[in-house]
Structure formats: structure tokens, C-alpha cells
Design a protein around this motif. Structure first.
Motif, PDB file in Angstrom:
ATOM      1  N   LYS A 153       3.417   9.415  11.991  1.00 15.36           N
ATOM      2  CA  LYS A 153       2.080   9.054  11.534  1.00 15.36           C
ATOM      3  C   LYS A 153       1.837   9.487  10.096  1.00 15.36           C
ATOM      4  O   LYS A 153       2.432  10.457   9.605  1.00 15.36           O
TER       5      LYS A 153
ATOM      6  N   PRO B 103      -2.759   3.341  12.275  1.00 10.65           N
ATOM      7  CA  PRO B 103      -3.145   2.052  12.882  1.00 10.65           C
ATOM      8  C   PRO B 103      -3.377   0.942  11.863  1.00 10.65           C
ATOM      9  O   PRO B 103      -3.035  -0.217  12.110  1.00 10.65           O
TER      10      PRO B 103
ATOM     11  N   SER C  84      -1.019  -2.620  11.381  1.00 10.30           N
ATOM     12  CA  SER C  84      -1.755  -3.830  11.745  1.00 10.30           C
ATOM     13  C   SER C  84      -1.204  -5.028  10.975  1.00 10.30           C
ATOM     14  O   SER C  84      -0.511  -4.882   9.962  1.00 10.30           O
TER      15      SER C  84
ATOM     16  N   ALA D 247       3.874  -2.528  18.867  1.00  9.94           N
ATOM     17  CA  ALA D 247       3.765  -1.175  18.315  1.00  9.94           C
ATOM     18  C   ALA D 247       4.989  -0.332  18.618  1.00  9.94           C
ATOM     19  O   ALA D 247       5.362   0.555  17.831  1.00  9.94           O
TER      20      ALA D 247
END
Length: 822
Positions: free
Chosen positions: A56, A155, A159, A180
């Protein structure tokens, strides 16, 4: 009583216990320092951390409600020209800001199309609240220290910001979604700098392919991976002054509606797009810039392509010198390790696709002002091969069987220089100028057809493409980039530049007036040369005839299947296809410019002279005569069907004979292209209009009915002049059938004017009477006349029942090796 009391207490206590059980205390987010401990930090415009364990990106947001630019792009593409998802393709540019609401952070985009440029905050707010704003993304606060918060940016990065899914759906290639589990942050291209933060992610799309185009470029069409890039960029300072747009200037316009504008002034404000460029000494006639404009070439471009692209792009420095700058425009190779999507670099990208296609010049532009922040060119690598092919068909290119004539590569590289300059021109703000060919190729912003000549019976490539920047380009740069000395009336100075353009005879016409098939502007077209389209068509047809007469085995190398000759022949046979359209614009055409109101101004629109219109008709009819469309005897038996391992594709003519080389279908396709322009319903409407509105220009012989009758008689005369059953006779029959088909289409077209439909019907009835005199089935051309008479009769009886036959479509044409459109 005691028992009752206990019961009441029980009844009271139980609900209280239940309420307390439902209450939760929000968990206080940890400090940013605690949350990011041990993570890889990248300092820059927005500080962020990468968690390898989680995969992340955590972004620190300190400056809430401070606007910045958000740019999304496609770093690794699909490779299909038809779908249009290219490597290093720019996406949207938005002015956004982070806005915190409790535990959430929203990424909001301001609507800049509607504004109130006012010091009154209530007036500004009234416009802001009248039109929708956009919230692009929402995030949860995962850590907090003082006013700064930490959000999980992942996120957004994972996308489909570039709209891949919707593009595939629109092009009927399949229904896909982002998986994902097979997508991740791409750390190699995730970097941070003082004024821009750059992020990249590898996205895998899964679904079922329904289109051949997607399947042709993916190893497994059910799951393919692209990379998307996201840039957060500091907005430029307020020291840039937008420059007014003028329709005569040659620039693209950005616009917005300013609701604070006084009633007596235009609501819409327009300004040009351009790079920021300032002289170190504005009072000097020639000065170095405060900061030059530097473009960088993709390191993936090979030699000799690389040198050609560098040279062509560098031509623009000639224009900036004319505007008073020294070394203001520079071109270099992209530094090793630099990311072409980094907004700090203006980049010329060398892009590969499975088929040839357009090149593009685009930019990252501040929507508030029109200031260009990043120029970004995409050049399709297969285009150079198309120019090589154009030259290959004109001479015995492989006379020794192995080594190509060096002129082929020389012409292809000359086109690349021009193409590089053309696309860079878009990224510095310039629109197309399709009238430049009438001014001795005055702009690289035109679409040039190669100007190849015959000298003493030999093909000469020496003037195929112009060298250097054009006079129009220099004048356009003067308008957009001149840094006027302090105290100059800028409005008057800019107007003086434009007036001087008129005095120099530099014409400017752009896309909307040059591209439509039925357009009326006679001075602007794509892929043509010269000031006189009639003379140029005549010259081109001579060159075409010479090339066809000398076409043969020496046009391909030894060892290549003979069937591949057809691919080389196609652009030779259709050499005149774009000149046809340029020629047709003389018919029903009007001369006009993008004039603005001045004192003493007269009429700015006038019809093309009647004698020129007639000459254009004659030349169009001549170019679809049997003599023009029939191949010589040597070519008729030369080309076999496609060899094993090879196949017909969209670069070849469509056929009627089952897939073999089809000279009759070729003639039908070429003739239909002429008739499409000759009988376009907008053109026919203008012929009727000019006859009615300009009596001094026209007479009874120039009416629409006479126009159609003249064309019909010439086409019919060509047929009667041929011997029954001969090859030229078959070609002439095809031309007449296509003429009738286009008349039927015009008569049935509910979108055409009633004058056009009536004239087309009148010509059909006139032709029917002629055909009736010749339609003996056993006579010469008898079946031909029976067929056409039956078509007309059926249309008169029941128009809706007639299905108008379509000719085989032209092979792919544009781009024939030229610059592209935004």
C-alpha cells in the motif's frame, strides 16, 4: 410490595443494560509517526510511505483545500491502434483539492467551465453552487498528527482511472473489470519530487473478449495487464498572463463562461494554450529566455529514426528566433532513468502498435489559464513504413533484387522530420492549418501529401517533403509567444501581427472547415499540394500513369511472395484519392476566412468562379474514366491470390471474386470515391443555392439539374465509346451503375434538401428514358440497361423497397504518413 419493587427494578435495569451494549466509542486514529514506523518514506510534494507487507501507499495530507493538478495517464498500453490505449497516453487533467469531513478525506474537482471572476465572494459562491462539482475519490483517515492526516491512496491507484473498461465496452471488445488480486503498486515508477508526486500501478483486467482487436494484441485475452500513472502536481504561480484567443491566430482555444461579465460583454472568455516563455530582457529585439522550452526524445527510438525526430522537432527554434528569442526551444534525448510520464519533462514518445495509425500531440495544461505544463507527443512507429511503401511503388525499388533504392528510406525519414515538427506544434498550442499548402507549404501544421514529380521521364523524390519550419508557423509563434516590452498595447500589437498575416497572403483554415466530406472551403484540404487543385490533379494522374506503366516484379525484393505486390500497388492505384476530395471542394465551394469585424469590411464570402467549378467537374469525370481506372495488360495477369501463410487484410482492396486480385472491384471502389464527393448532398444543395442567390455568378446552365445532366451525359458517353464486352466497357458500366446508385441515394435521403432530392429524381427519370432506348437484352450493354431501368422503376414505384448497393470500401488510407489530431 417488596416483590413488586424488585420486579420494577428488573424492568428498569434491563433496558439500561441493553442501551449501554449498543454504544461504541470511535477508535482514535494513531499518530502518523506510529502508523508509518518502519515503512519506506518518499519525501516530496506530498510525502508518502510504501508498506511492502501490505503493498500500500500511505499519503500524508497537510494542506486541506489547497488546489493542485491531478493527471492520470497510461504508462504501458495495449498496442492496438483501433482500440486506442497506447503506451504513455495522457488522460485527464483536473484541478482538485483534498477536503476533510470527520473521518473522511474527499478528493474534489472544481468545475472551471463556469466561473465568476469577481471580488465579491457571494457572487463567486452563487456560480459555484449553480453548477455541479465532482468528488473523484473518498478515503478514510488512518492516522493523524495535528492537522495532518494519513490516507491509504492505494484504492485510487488501483482504480480504472483511465477508463479502460468503458473504452473496451464502447469498441465492443468485451466486458472487463479490474482484478484487485492481480493488481499492485508499481514501485519502479512511483517517485517523489519537490513539486510533483508520481505514482504508478500495474492493473490486470479480467473478462471475456468479444472483439478480434483485443484478442490480436494480448497473450491471454481473458486477463491482460496495463500500467496506469497518476501525477499530483503543484499548480503554477500567478505570474503567468493568459493570452487572448483570436480565431485567426492558429491556436487552440480554452474557454469558460464568466457570469460576472457585464451584460454588454461576451459571457464566454477564450484564451490560447501555450508554454510560459519570457525574455531575460523584454526590451531587447533578441534575448535569451528566462527558462527555455526543452523537449526530450524517447530513448526507445532507434537510429536513423532518432536523428530524424530530433532534427524535425528542433525546427521550432527557427520560429522562436523569429519571435525574438535565442535558444528558446531545445530538443534532447531523455536522460537515462527519467520517466516519460513525469510532468517535469516535455516528451516525444516513439510508440508501437500492431497496425499503423495516427500520431498525437497533446499536453498537460492548467485549466485555469491555458498554460502548458507538459508537452507530450505520441508518434506511431509503423507510419514510417507506410511512407517507405508509398515510395516503393513508384520506382523499381529492388532493381538488384535485394537492396532497396536509398530514396525510399530518405523519403520516409524526411516525412518523420516533418511529422515530429507537426506533433510538437500541437503541444506548443497550435491547431492544424490545412490551407498552408496553397502558400508554398507555409506550415508544418498541414497534412502534406508527398510532392513527387516527373523529370525527363524519371521519378524525382527531392521535393517530397518540405524542410524546416514554415512562414505561417513563425507568424503563429509571434502571436502566441512574443514577450512585449513594458508599456506595449498588447491587444494592438497582436492585432498588427494578424493583419500582417493577411498582407502576406498567409491563409489559415483548420479542421472543422477542411475535414467534412461535403465541406465548402476550396482552399483547405488534407493530403494535397499546390495552389491549384485542378492542375495538381492533372499532374498526379500523369505521375500515377507513369508508375502503373512501370510497375512490376522489381517493386518487391527477391524471396517475397508475388502476391505481396498488391500491397505495393494499392497506394499507387489510389495515389489521387485525396486530391479527388480537394478537387470536389471547388464545386459548390465558397471562399472565406476567419475574418473579424473591421471598419469598411465588405462581403467575406464569395462562390468559387463558375468556370473553375466546371473545370473541376471535368477533371473528376476524367479521373474515373476507363482510361484512368483500367490497368494495363501486363498488370492484369501479374498478381496471384495470397500465398500460403499470407492473407488479405484491410490494406488491400475488397473483392467480388472470392478473394483474388480483382481489377474490376478496384475500379468500382475508386469510381465510387469520386462520386461520393461529386454528388454529396451538401455540395448539391450549395450548387442549387448559388444558382438562386448569386445571379451574376450563374445562369440556367449552372442550375443543379443541368449539373447532374452534364455529369450523367459525360459518364454515359464514356460507356458508349467502349467496345461491348471489353475490359474498358466493364469499367464504364461499373461507373454508370455507381452514378445511378448515388442518385438513388440522394433522392431517398431524408436528410437532404428537397431541391436536391427533386433534382436527383429528375436526373433518374432522364436517364431512364435514355436507358429504355438501349435496353435490348441481346444488344450491346443490354443487361446493364435492363438492370438500371429496373432499379429506377422500382424506386419510383416503392422507394422504401430499394436497397441501394454499396461499393467495396476503400482500403485504409489516413494516416498515409502524416501528423495527427488531438
Amino acid at each position: 410490595m417488596k416483590t413488586v419493587f424488585l420486579l420494577l427494578c428488573s424492568l428498569t435495569i434491563l433496558p439500561c443494560t441493553s442501551v449501554r451494549a449498543q454504544k461504541t466509542t470511535p477508535k482514535k486514529p494513531p499518530a502518523i509517526e506510529a502508523k508509518t514506523e518502519g515503512l519506506q518514506k518518499m519525501d516530496g510534494y506530498f510525502d508518502f510511505w510504501y508498506s511492502d507487507d501490505e503493498g500500500k501507499i500511505y499519503l500524508e495530507v497537510e494542506r486541506m483545500d489547497e488546489e493542485f493538478l491531478y493527471v492520470n495517464s497510461l504508462a504501458a498500453g495495449l498496442g492496438s491502434n483501433d482500440i486506442g490505449l497506447d503506451r504513455n497516453q495522457l488522460g485527464n487533467t483536473r484541478v482538485v483539492s483534498f477536503h476533510r469531513v470527520g473521518p473522511k478525506v474527499l478528493l474534489k474537482q472544481r468545475n472551471l467551465d463556469y466561473r465568476a471572476m469577481s471580488d465579491n465572494p457571494d457572487e463567486v459562491a452563487s456560480v459555484r453552487d449553480a453548477f455541479a462539482q465532482s468528488t473523484i475519490a473518498g478515503f478514510k483517515v488512518v492516522a493523524k498528527t495535528g492537522d495532518a492526516v494519513l490516507i491509504d491512496l492505494t484504492p485510487l491507484l488501483l482504480s480504472d482511472a483511465h477508463g479502460v473498461v468503458s473504452k473496451l465496452k464502447r469498441s465492443k471488445q468485451g466486458n472487463y473489470k479490474v482484478d484487485a488480486n492481480r493488481s499492485a503498486v508499481y514501485l519502479d515508477r512511483t517517485k517523489n519530487f519537490p513539486k510533483n508526486s508520481e505514482f504508478e500501478a500495474s492493473l490486470t483486467f479480467t473478462g471475456e473478449a468479444t472483439g478480434r482487436q483485443l484478442r490480436s494484441v494480448t497473450p491471454t485475452s481473458g486477463a491482460f495487464t496495463l500500467r496506469m500513472h497518476h501525477s499530483f502536481v503543484e499548480l503554477p504561480d500567478e505570474n503567468y498572463t493568459p493570452r487572448t484567443f483570436d480565431p485567426r491566430s492558429g491556436y487552440y482555444a480554452r474557454s469558460y463562461a464568466d457570469y460576472a461579465t457585464p451584460i454588454d460583454q461576451p459571457l464566454v472568455k477564450r484564451f490560447i494554450t501555450r508554454h510560459r516563455l519570457e525574455k531575460k530582457d523584454p526590451s531587447a529585439k533578441m534575448s535569451e529566455p528566462v527558462e527555455p522550452i526543452v523537449y526530450y526524445l524517447d530513448r526507445g527510438a532507434p537510429e536513423p529514426v532518432k536523428s530524424a525526430l530530433l532534427e524535425g522537432a528542433s525546427w521550432w527554434n527557427q520560429a522562436y528566433e523569429a519571435a525574438g528569442y535565442k535558444n528558446a526551444f531545445q530538443v534532447k534525448v531523455l536522460p537515462e532513468g527519467a520517466d516519460p510520464m513525469d510532468v517535469r519533462y516535455n516528451v516525444i514518445n516513439w510508440v508501437h502498435r500492431s497496425t499503423r495509425g495516427w500520431s498525437y500531440g497533446s499536453s498537460v495544461t492548467d485549466p485555469r489559464t491555458g498554460e502548458i505544463i507538459k508537452g507530450h507527443v505520441l508518434l506511431g512507429s509503423l507510419r514510417v513504413r507506410q511512407d517507405f511503401l508509398l515510395a516503393q511503388g513508384l520506382i523499381p525499388a529492388y532493381a538488384d533484387g535485394v537492396t532497396p533504392d536509398p530514396r525510399l528510406e530518405e523519403m520516409a525519414l524526411a516525412r518523420l522530420r516533418q511529422l515530429s515538427a507537426h506533433e510538437v506544434g500541437h503541444t506548443i498550442g497550435l491547431a492544424h492549418n490545412f490551407a498552408a499548402s496553397t502558400n508554398d507549404r507555409a506550415s508544418v501544421m498541414d497534412y502534406p501529401h508527398p510532392y513527387i514529380t516527373l523529370k525527363n521521364g524519371e521519378v524525382d523524390f527531392s521535393q517530397a517533403y518540405a524542410v524546416g519550419i514554415g512562414e505561417w508557423d513563425k507568424r503563429a509563434i509571434m502571436y502566441g509567444y512574443t514577450d512585449f516590452p513594458e508599456g506595449t498595447d498588447e491587444s494592438a500589437a497582436l492585432d498588427q501581427i494578424l493583419n500582417e498575416n493577411d498582407r502576406l497572403g498567409l491563409k489559415y483554415i483548420s479542421d472543422s472547415d477542411a475535414r467534412p466530406a461535403g465541406s465548402m472551403q476550396p482552399d483547405a484540404h488534407l493530403w494535397e499540394n499546390g495552389t491549384d487543385p485542378i492542375e495538381e490533379m492533372d499532374r498526379l494522374m500523369d505521375l500515377r500513369e507513369h508508375a502503373l506503366n512501370n510497375f512490376g516484379m522489381d517493386n518487391i525484393p527477391d524471396g517475397m511472395p508475388v502476391s505481396e505486390l498488391e500491397k505495393v500497388l494499392v497506394p499507387v492505384y489510389l495515389m489521387h484519392r485525396y486530391q479527388v476530395e480537394a478537387l470536389a471542394k471547388q464545386i459548390g465551394g465558397y471562399h472565406y476566412t476567419y475574418a473579424v469585424k473591421t471598419k469598411g469590411q465588405g462581403n467575406s464570402v464569395r462562390p468559387v468562379a463558375a468556370d473553375r467549378q466546371k473545370a473541376a467537374v471535368d477533371m473528376l469525370l476524367k479521373s474515373m474514366s476507363p482510361a484512368a481506372l483500367a490497368l494495363n495488360e501486363k498488370l492484369l495477369g501479374l498478381i496471384p491470390p495470397s500465398a500460403m501463410g499470407y492473407s488479405r487484410d484491410r490494406e488491400l482492396f475488397k473483392t467480388h471474386n472470392g478473394g483474388a486480385f480483382d481489377p474490376l472491384a478496384m475500379a468500382e471502389t475508386a469510381a465510387d470515391n469520386n462520386l461520393k464527393f461529386l454528388l454529396h448532398h451538401h455540395r448539391l444543395a450549395r450548387i442549387a443555392e448559388q444558382h438562386a442567390l448569386f445571379p451574376d455568378f450563374s445562369d440556367d446552365d449552372k442550375s443543379l439539374s443541368k449539373y447532374l445532366e452534364y455529369a450523367g451525359e459525360r459518364i454515359h458517353a464514356q460507356l458508349k465509346a467502349t467496345g461491348a464486352g471489353s475490359y474498358p466497357n466493364q469499367v464504364a458500366q461499373i461507373v454508370e451503375k455507381r452514378y445511378v446508385a448515388h442518385l438513388l441515394q440522394a433522392a431517398a435521403n431524408t436528410g437532404a434538401s428537397e431541391q436536391v432530392r427533386a433534382a436527383a429524381l429528375g436526373e433518374l427519370l432522364r436517364l431512364k428514358n435514355i436507358f429504355n432506348d438501349w435496353k435490348d437484352p441481346k444488344g450491346a450493354n443490354g443487361a446493364h440497361y435492363v438492370y438500371l431501368t429496373q432499379q429506377i422503376d422500382q424506386f419510383i414505384t416503392d422507394p422504401a423497397s430499394v436497397k441501394i448497393t454499396q461499393a467495396p470500401a476503400l482500403p485504409d488510407g489516413s494516416p498515409i504518413g502524416c501528423g495527427g489530431l488531438h
